[in-house]
Every structure is written in structure tokens, then in C-alpha cells.
Write a protein that holds these residues in place. Structure first.
Motif, PDB file in Angstrom:
ATOM      1  N   TYR A   1      -4.134   6.971  -1.229  1.00  0.00           N
ATOM      2  CA  TYR A   1      -3.518   5.650  -1.126  1.00  0.00           C
ATOM      3  C   TYR A   1      -3.616   4.897  -2.446  1.00  0.00           C
ATOM      4  CZ  TYR A   1      -4.237   6.698   3.822  1.00  0.00           C
ATOM      5  OH  TYR A   1      -4.246   7.300   5.047  1.00  0.00           O
TER       6      TYR A   1
ATOM      7  N   ILE B   1      -8.136   9.626  -9.040  1.00  0.00           N
ATOM      8  CA  ILE B   1      -9.355   9.793  -8.262  1.00  0.00           C
ATOM      9  C   ILE B   1      -9.781  11.253  -8.307  1.00  0.00           C
ATOM     10  CG2 ILE B   1      -8.083  10.123  -6.091  1.00  0.00           C
ATOM     11  CD1 ILE B   1     -10.405   8.548  -4.711  1.00  0.00           C
TER      12      ILE B   1
ATOM     13  N   SER C   1      -7.622   5.312  -3.263  1.00  0.00           N
ATOM     14  CA  SER C   1      -8.592   5.838  -2.319  1.00  0.00           C
ATOM     15  C   SER C   1      -8.020   7.093  -1.671  1.00  0.00           C
ATOM     16  CB  SER C   1      -8.938   4.794  -1.253  1.00  0.00           C
ATOM     17  OG  SER C   1      -7.783   4.440  -0.507  1.00  0.00           O
ATOM     18  N   GLN C   2      -8.855   7.805  -0.938  1.00  0.00           N
ATOM     19  CA  GLN C   2      -8.394   9.035  -0.307  1.00  0.00           C
ATOM     20  C   GLN C   2      -8.974   9.168   1.086  1.00  0.00           C
ATOM     21  OE1 GLN C   2      -9.739  12.222  -2.847  1.00  0.00           O
ATOM     22  NE2 GLN C   2     -11.903  11.807  -2.485  1.00  0.00           N
ATOM     23  N   ASP C   3      -8.237   9.834   1.941  1.00  0.00           N
ATOM     24  CA  ASP C   3      -8.685  10.175   3.281  1.00  0.00           C
ATOM     25  C   ASP C   3      -8.530  11.689   3.393  1.00  0.00           C
ATOM     26  OD1 ASP C   3      -8.949  10.767   5.992  1.00  0.00           O
ATOM     27  OD2 ASP C   3      -8.121   8.842   6.618  1.00  0.00           O
TER      28      ASP C   3
ATOM     29  N   GLY D   1     -14.821  11.345  -5.545  1.00  0.00           N
ATOM     30  CA  GLY D   1     -14.360   9.987  -5.297  1.00  0.00           C
ATOM     31  C   GLY D   1     -14.402   9.063  -6.484  1.00  0.00           C
TER      32      GLY D   1
ATOM     33  N   THR E   1     -13.197   7.012  -9.500  1.00  0.00           N
ATOM     34  CA  THR E   1     -11.861   6.479  -9.743  1.00  0.00           C
ATOM     35  C   THR E   1     -11.703   6.004 -11.178  1.00  0.00           C
ATOM     36  OG1 THR E   1     -12.570   4.318  -8.939  1.00  0.00           O
ATOM     37  CG2 THR E   1     -11.546   5.794  -7.344  1.00  0.00           C
TER      38      THR E   1
ATOM     39  N   THR F   1      -6.263  -0.434  -6.117  1.00  0.00           N
ATOM     40  CA  THR F   1      -7.367   0.416  -5.679  1.00  0.00           C
ATOM     41  C   THR F   1      -6.824   1.743  -5.178  1.00  0.00           C
ATOM     42  OG1 THR F   1      -8.659  -1.520  -4.992  1.00  0.00           O
ATOM     43  CG2 THR F   1      -9.348   0.624  -4.151  1.00  0.00           C
TER      44      THR F   1
ATOM     45  N   ARG G   1       0.844  -1.186   0.000  1.00  0.00           N
ATOM     46  CA  ARG G   1       0.000   0.000   0.000  1.00  0.00           C
ATOM     47  C   ARG G   1       0.881   1.237   0.000  1.00  0.00           C
ATOM     48  NH1 ARG G   1      -4.462   2.413   4.254  1.00  0.00           N
ATOM     49  NH2 ARG G   1      -2.586   2.923   5.442  1.00  0.00           N
TER      50      ARG G   1
END
Length: 129
Positions: A80, A51, A71-73, A56, A58, A69, A19
Motif C-alpha cells: 500500500y 519497502i 506498508s505491506q500485508d 519491513g 522503509t 507511508t 491510498r
């Protein structure tokens, strides 16, 4: 100007997982798009995943669809890239990028490095057979 710092690279065997993380700071984090690119020695930089920061949505390169995959925070200002079922051909330097991509409307454009203005220094991923 957004500052981007990647981490999480390393060496794994075929079939393994990693990751990657991309921490953003400064400037305007909420560039419309965040993306991961990779570049192997002697090859052009290629888009892996992107992304849309505000919604969101993708986008993935065919070569990684179903294995990677993105993704975001938003609370951590971090994007990520979860990579699974890694193959030797995934070996490359992986870069995080941010951009606005005005006018983009298809996957090829979302994964085109020319659309991104801010880049990290990269993190190396090596997959051995």
C-alpha cells in the motif's frame, strides 16, 4: 515473473488523501523490495517509497517524507501507499514495482527504477488546487 496490479488512484483536492494498493501474484512475490514510483508528463520516473519485503524497513523520497507511508500485508500479497496532505505536484501516474536490488545500500539505490524488474500498469493520481 511477478504480476503487479495497482488500484486506488483518483482525483482529490489539495490536502486530500488517497491510498494506493498493489496486488502481487505469480512468480516470487517475496522479491526483496517493493516500491512505488511516479511519472508526470514530460518528466522522468521517480522513486517515491520502497519497502524491504522481508524486514519491513522503509525508504522515502524527501519530497514525500512525512506525508506518504508505504506498508505491506504479506497475507494478502499487497503493498500500500497511503498518501496524505496531497499537493498538485504529486499529480502523476503511480507505478508499483518489485525487485531484488542486489548490492543496494542507500536510499537513492532503493528508489532507482533501474533496480526493479517487475512493473504494474499504473494508476493515475490527480491533485487539484
Amino acid at each position: 515473473q511477478v504480476q503487479l496490479v495497482e488500484s486506488g488512484g483518483g482525483s482529490v483536492q489539495t490536502g486530500g488523501s488517497l491510498r494506493l494498493s498493489c496486488a502481487a501474484s505469480g512468480g516470487t512475490y517475496r522479491s526483496s523490495y517493493m516500491a512505488w514510483f511516479r511519472q508526470a508528463p514530460g518528466k522522468e520516473r521517480e522513486g517515491v517509497a520502497a519497502i524491504y519485503s522481508r524486514g519491513g524497513t522503509t525508504y522515502y523520497a524527501d519530497s514525500v517524507q512525512g506525508r506518504f507511508t508505504i506498508s505491506q500485508d504479506n497475507a494478502k500479497n499487497t503493498v500500500y501507499l497511503q498518501m496524505t496532505s496531497l499537493k498538485p505536484e504529486d499529480t502523476a501516474m503511480y507505478y508499483c514495482a518489485a525487485g531484488s536490488l542486489y548490492g543496494a545500500y542507500d536510499v537513492a539505490m532503493y528508489l532507482d527504477p533501474r533496480g526493479y524488474r517487475s512493473w504494474g500498469q499504473g494508476t493515475q493520481v490527480t491533485v487539484s488546487s
